[in-house]
Scaffold this active site. Structure first.
Site, PDB file in Angstrom:
ATOM      1  N   ASP A 102       0.842  -1.192   0.000  1.00  0.00           N
ATOM      2  CA  ASP A 102       0.000   0.000   0.000  1.00  0.00           C
ATOM      3  C   ASP A 102       0.882   1.249   0.000  1.00  0.00           C
ATOM      4  O   ASP A 102       1.933   1.269   0.619  1.00  0.00           O
ATOM      5  CB  ASP A 102      -0.970  -0.006   1.187  1.00  0.00           C
ATOM      6  CG  ASP A 102      -0.282  -0.084   2.542  1.00  0.00           C
ATOM      7  OD1 ASP A 102      -0.051  -1.201   3.022  1.00  0.00           O
ATOM      8  OD2 ASP A 102       0.032   0.980   3.097  1.00  0.00           O
ATOM      9  N   SER A 103       0.436   2.251  -0.724  1.00  0.00           N
ATOM     10  CA  SER A 103       1.107   3.553  -0.769  1.00  0.00           C
ATOM     11  C   SER A 103       2.579   3.398  -1.188  1.00  0.00           C
ATOM     12  O   SER A 103       2.852   2.868  -2.260  1.00  0.00           O
ATOM     13  CB  SER A 103       0.943   4.241   0.588  1.00  0.00           C
ATOM     14  OG  SER A 103       1.086   5.621   0.461  1.00  0.00           O
TER      15      SER A 103
END
Ligand code: NAG
Length: 369
Positions: A206-207
């Site tokens: 994520d991210s």
């Protein structure tokens, strides 16, 4: 280079001021968003408005004080005992091209298994290898974040096991790029060494963790040092990591309500970029994949929230990847979701939407088998 607020006594004074400000901020947020029609999106509850605003403030605080969170991840990992694995670098032949040790050396890194480490005969299981985000500077792979990710993966990805890994975040010049990417290869090699079939491994991030997963796919495409995973899943990947990331963040109208803040991204980009004045294009492609699409044989599923500031960048990147012949790409966007649904779903009240999204990813990987 560390800002004044990371030093005493300024740090202590800042903590006190931050606490006072937060106490005053809460009632203001309740007044501001108490009535449904004043909320930025009809899907948002009062809790969503408060969580996104407070998260933004916490990120501001961590940025101003340069709090990396490494110590809390380490203590969380140590408490987990038998689920914790310290992973040592693989053979030197795995780290070539842009990952060749030099300005950054290889290091041992740690992660947590859910529910337990694999046993003999686990080769047919689906395993998710997940990298938590944190703008390359915050360590967020705590046991509670890991357990939450693993729970989503076991429920909706039919994953028997999940390994949530903490790569090095940049805390000094020897943990800049490519340190984190070296660690991603170390972790991936480790998961394969446990005997799981590569085709059964889904790499996920994520991210900033999503950025690193994209880096791994690019790397394995150019330098096939290891067999490729069965699929890759990136949640709100940070794809436009530039020297002006902090101010660029506010170009999107969504930045007003989303949970990130410009200063955090600026800190992350400044810290992560190698120290040389002009890194080669080859290296920049690994750091900032937007406008630098690549060919991959690994099915790639991307997620964005339609209320997130990075949404347009992610959509643009997905389009660029789709245009590369032979790539198998899917972008799934969730209405009104802020940045990083995978980690933010619970406090933001988007758990149902997250489940639907992971189901979609799972169906996508099944269809590409
Ligand atoms: C990406 O970053 C660059 C430079 O910081 C900026 O000019 C651009 O608007 C950003 N977004 C896209 C989609 O290129």
């Amino acid at each position: 280079m560390a800002p004044l607020l990371s030093k005493q006594p300024f740090h202590a004074i800042y903590i006190i001021l931050f606490a006072i400000k937060s106490l005053a901020y809460m009632p203001w947020l309740i007044l501001r968003y108490g009535i449904k029609s004043t909320r930025p999106y009809p899907e948002w509850s009062l809790a969503t408005c408060i969580v996104t605003a407070m998260t933004r403030e916490i990120f501001r605080y961590q940025t101003a004080t340069r709090s990396s969170g490494v110590a809390s991840v380490e203590s969380s990992q140590n408490k987990a005992k038998e689920r914790f694995r310290k992973v040592h670098p693989g053979p030197a032949s795995l780290y070539v091209g842009p990952l060749t040790p030099g300005t950054t050396n290889l290091a041992a890194v740690g992660g947590l298994w859910y529910p337990q480490p694999p046993t003999e005969g686990a080769s047919d299981e689906r395993v998710v290898l997940h990298f938590v985000g944190g703008a390359f500077v915050l360590a967020l792979a705590t046991d509670s974040n890991g357990a939450d990710v693993a729970n989503s993966m076991s429920k909706h990805m039919q994953a028997s096991r999940t390994f949530v890994a903490q790569y090095r975040v940049t805390t000094s010049s020897d943990s800049r790029f490519p340190a984190a990417l070296q660690d991603i290869v170390t972790f991936y090699n480790y998961v394969l060494e446990t005997g799981v079939k590569p085709a059964n491994v889904i790499v996920s991030g994520d991210s900033a963790g999503g950025n690193l997963v994209l880096g791994l796919l690019r790397y394995l495409g150019t330098h096939p040092v290891l067999p490729k995973p069965g699929g890759a899943m990136v949640w709100s990947p940070w794809v436009n990591v530039t020297k002006t990331a902090g101010q660029d963040y506010y170009k999107s109208g969504n930045s007003k309500h989303d949970l990130l803040c410009g200063p955090l991204l600026q800190w992350g980009a400044d810290a992560y970029y190698p120290e040389e004045v002009r890194p080669s294009d080859d290296r920049v492609a690994y750091i900032s994949p937007l406008h630098r699409p690549f060919r991959t044989t690994v099915p790639l599923w991307l997620h964005s929230g339609m209320a997130e500031s990075l949404h347009d960048d992610i959509k643009q990147f997905a389009d660029e990847m789709t245009a590369v012949e032979g790539n198998s790409i899917k972008l799934y966007s969730t209405k009104a979701a802020p940045h990083d649904l995978l980690l933010a779903h619970k406090p933001c009240g988007f758990t149902e939407q997250l489940g639907v999204a992971v189901d979609d990813a799972s169906a996508f990987f099944e269809s590409r088998k």
